[in-house]
Design a protein around this motif. Sequence first.
Motif, short mmCIF file in Angstrom:
data_model
loop_
_atom_site.label_atom_id
_atom_site.label_comp_id
_atom_site.label_asym_id
_atom_site.label_seq_id
_atom_site.Cartn_x
_atom_site.Cartn_y
_atom_site.Cartn_z
N TRP A 1 63.10 2.34 -13.08
CA TRP A 1 61.93 0.91 -12.79
C TRP A 1 61.56 1.13 -14.12
CZ3 TRP A 1 61.05 -3.39 -10.18
CH2 TRP A 1 60.14 -4.13 -10.35
N PRO B 1 50.41 -1.31 -1.11
CA PRO B 1 51.77 -1.07 -0.38
C PRO B 1 52.36 -0.47 0.82
CG PRO B 1 52.45 1.11 -2.14
CD PRO B 1 50.81 0.18 -1.82
N MET C 1 53.82 -0.33 -12.66
CA MET C 1 53.59 -1.08 -12.24
C MET C 1 52.71 -2.45 -13.61
SD MET C 1 51.87 -0.52 -8.38
CE MET C 1 50.62 0.07 -9.30
N PRO C 2 53.22 -3.65 -13.42
CA PRO C 2 52.63 -4.37 -14.62
C PRO C 2 51.25 -4.96 -14.51
CG PRO C 2 54.05 -6.01 -12.61
CD PRO C 2 54.32 -4.67 -12.36
N ALA C 3 50.53 -4.39 -13.79
CA ALA C 3 48.84 -4.46 -14.04
C ALA C 3 48.45 -3.38 -14.16
CB ALA C 3 48.75 -5.46 -11.52
N PHE D 1 48.58 -11.09 -8.66
CA PHE D 1 49.85 -11.05 -9.94
C PHE D 1 50.52 -9.55 -10.43
CE2 PHE D 1 45.63 -13.57 -9.65
CZ PHE D 1 46.22 -15.02 -9.54
N ASN D 2 50.86 -9.08 -9.55
CA ASN D 2 51.28 -7.43 -9.82
C ASN D 2 52.55 -7.83 -8.67
OD1 ASN D 2 51.69 -5.52 -10.76
ND2 ASN D 2 50.26 -3.86 -9.09
N ALA D 3 53.31 -6.81 -9.30
CA ALA D 3 54.88 -6.05 -8.47
C ALA D 3 54.96 -4.47 -8.12
CB ALA D 3 56.00 -6.82 -9.27
N ILE D 4 55.13 -4.40 -7.42
CA ILE D 4 54.53 -2.70 -6.06
C ILE D 4 56.22 -2.49 -6.04
CG2 ILE D 4 53.77 -0.92 -4.91
CD1 ILE D 4 51.91 -3.51 -4.84
N TYR E 1 47.39 -0.21 -3.54
CA TYR E 1 47.52 -0.69 -4.60
C TYR E 1 46.86 -2.15 -4.89
CZ TYR E 1 49.77 3.52 -6.62
OH TYR E 1 49.65 4.82 -6.79
N GLN E 2 47.20 -3.06 -5.76
CA GLN E 2 46.42 -4.44 -6.36
C GLN E 2 48.33 -5.63 -6.42
OE1 GLN E 2 44.37 -5.54 -9.55
NE2 GLN E 2 46.07 -7.69 -9.75
N LEU F 1 57.70 -14.03 -12.34
CA LEU F 1 56.83 -14.23 -11.20
C LEU F 1 55.55 -14.95 -11.28
CD1 LEU F 1 57.25 -10.44 -10.92
CD2 LEU F 1 58.91 -12.32 -9.45
N PRO F 2 54.75 -14.55 -9.95
CA PRO F 2 53.49 -15.12 -10.75
C PRO F 2 52.69 -13.42 -11.15
CG PRO F 2 54.25 -14.87 -8.39
CD PRO F 2 55.65 -14.53 -9.27
N VAL F 3 53.31 -13.26 -12.03
CA VAL F 3 52.31 -12.03 -12.66
C VAL F 3 51.83 -12.59 -14.19
CG1 VAL F 3 52.51 -9.73 -13.88
CG2 VAL F 3 53.17 -10.34 -12.05
N ALA F 4 50.62 -12.24 -14.97
CA ALA F 4 50.62 -12.93 -16.15
C ALA F 4 51.59 -12.22 -16.79
CB ALA F 4 49.34 -13.08 -16.18
N TYR G 1 54.49 4.93 -9.88
CA TYR G 1 55.29 4.24 -10.49
C TYR G 1 54.17 3.21 -11.41
CZ TYR G 1 54.40 2.45 -5.84
OH TYR G 1 53.66 2.55 -5.03
#
Lengths: 349, 349
Positions: free
Chosen positions: A321, B191, A293-295, B203-206, B199-200, A246-249, A291
């Motif tokens: 998750w 979301p 989240m990567p951020a 660069f994240n996944a929700i 939420y952001q 994904l486009p996640v750092a 929940y």
Amino acid sequence: MAERKAFHVAVVGATGAVGQQMLKTLEDRNFPISKLTVLSSARSAGKAVLFNGQEHIVQEATPDSFEGVDIALFSAGGNVSKELAPEAVKRGAIVVDNTSAFRMDENTPLVVPEVNEGDLHLHNGIIANPNCSTIQMVVALQPIFEKYGLNKVIVSTYQAVSGSGTQAVEELYEQTKAIINEESYEPKILPVKSDKKHYQIAFNAIPQIDKFEANGYTFEEMKMINETKKIMHLPELKVAATCVRLPVATGHSESVYFEVEQDGATVADIKALLKDAPGVVLQDDPDNQIYPMPADCVGKNDVFVGRIRQDLDEVKGFHMWVVSDNLLKGAAWNSVQIAESLIKIGLVK
Amino acid sequence: MAERKAFHVAVVGATGAVGQQMLKTLEDRNFPISKLTVLSSARSAGKAVLFNGQEHIVQEATPDSFEGVDIALFSAGGNVSKELAPEAVKRGAIVVDNTSAFRMDENTPLVVPEVNEGDLHLHNGIIANPNCSTIQMVVALQPIFEKYGLNKVIVSTYQAVSGSGTQAVEELYEQTKAIINEESYEPKILPVKSDKKHYQIAFNAIPQIDKFEANGYTFEEMKMINETKKIMHLPELKVAATCVRLPVATGHSESVYFEVEQDGATVADIKALLKDAPGVVLQDDPDNQIYPMPADCVGKNDVFVGRIRQDLDEVKGFHMWVVSDNLLKGAAWNSVQIAESLIKIGLVK
């Protein structure tokens, strides 16, 4: 008060994304270090890295670099580990290797301390650190397995680009900037630097991590499948994986379906287990939109679990998750944690 | 040569993300239009939209807007559909509704033409267009079901923000810019605009799309589960879904695990089926890194399928990766396609 013994620690791959996090983690944990040796491949030798505010010049790793080293943390690619980890062991070091070089070697323990710390006793000088996406999943599955058994796992991953190194993170940001500014950008790194084709990652999702095997699965997917069975000592466990970039750092996420063996498990039970499980932080409150989240996970050592719910058809089936910082629990922290376990157990003296 | 009949078409929600694609799709398909009426809620009335190079002023949709309309395509939110679709029907129009208002109503067919075009005959004035993430999945599953039967589906989605409308797309881009420029950005839309917390997404996944139901699943997940069973006429099919929002503007991806009923299915068979299946483009050549990706699907009507492989434990289990433009096959194109089917079958005259 007993004096705490301190150790000569070497970090191999000190300038890389994981190596940098290893140095930071050793600092944060106040790891008992008497001497620090920072090493890399020839390409990065001569660069300076900081440790506890002090500059260290990175040297090219050679067999002799490991003279007098007690603990060597390797994260400089599989080939470096294959060549130099045995040399380090020969010279008396214990190696914690964060590459895939020895993970499936039957004489090498593959360790996630929350799951199989006891396997450290079986080491022959090298302990393998599992693949990042495997680690966070088994940390969440182990407490469930211990109480209810486990038959089957199907995971789809949402993986960050830092798993491909610092160049991939730069590519994500530079490419994102270019797209926003309507400029062109030629992908060069992702999905796999050494593979034939490279694809846009910004505002995209790439269903390829690592190269493909002949069976249609990627190496990353096969790592998740094989390493999970080895770490959990469950060779018969059914495991399937689909791995997606994904486009996640930083921060890997996983949608995990699992079936337990025994009757009677409920969502409330599983939440209660995970709430008290080592290395796990439960973040599961849908009413309040809580929940993982990567951020939110970046810079933290824990594995975050949420969205736990029962399958609507299989009474023994559940979904969850799972999110964690792939550079920390997925790599640097798990390696340092292994080193701490080795000291605690008395396997490095 | 018979003269082709032309129709008075209304588009409700003409200024929205889907409405705009409906107008473009009607143009691209050279849809037989004698008169076009563009409608919206009061908020967007007065705006101009382009159709075949000509400006049309959007009018507020009221019951009387549908006088003389043959075909009304609705995509202005569930409440607008609930109120006005029956009014349009009363005035003799046939409605294709792209909201969730009537999807699970037992008197309303829920149609994906490749799967259940015949259900159009059962209509009572309204035909429901399924949820975007459901449509692309059933297009890929139907040919497999027809040959081998189907027992179980477990899907994890990777969904684009345009499914939440144009404001969500703007939020993705503005927030991305802000993060790259190290500026602050307060999430306001994702979301779920009407939910408590935002939420952001950059660069994240929700792991939340739509609000949560009491059972811990989101409405989006329950839509995928219930709509799949209805469209495929398989009330006993086991379906599970985890729906996740990504920093992708357009193009939904899905990691789909499925188990067929009959013995003997192979990856080669399934590839052959999908290669010739209506609405499907097979993109499956791992040796050459060919697989579907959202960045490649934008602006195309097809459902792209790749990464087909057999499960390593379940001989009847398979995995695939399904990608489609959520605004086209997921919404506008499926709606226009339903309208074309209605004309072809003779249900609108």
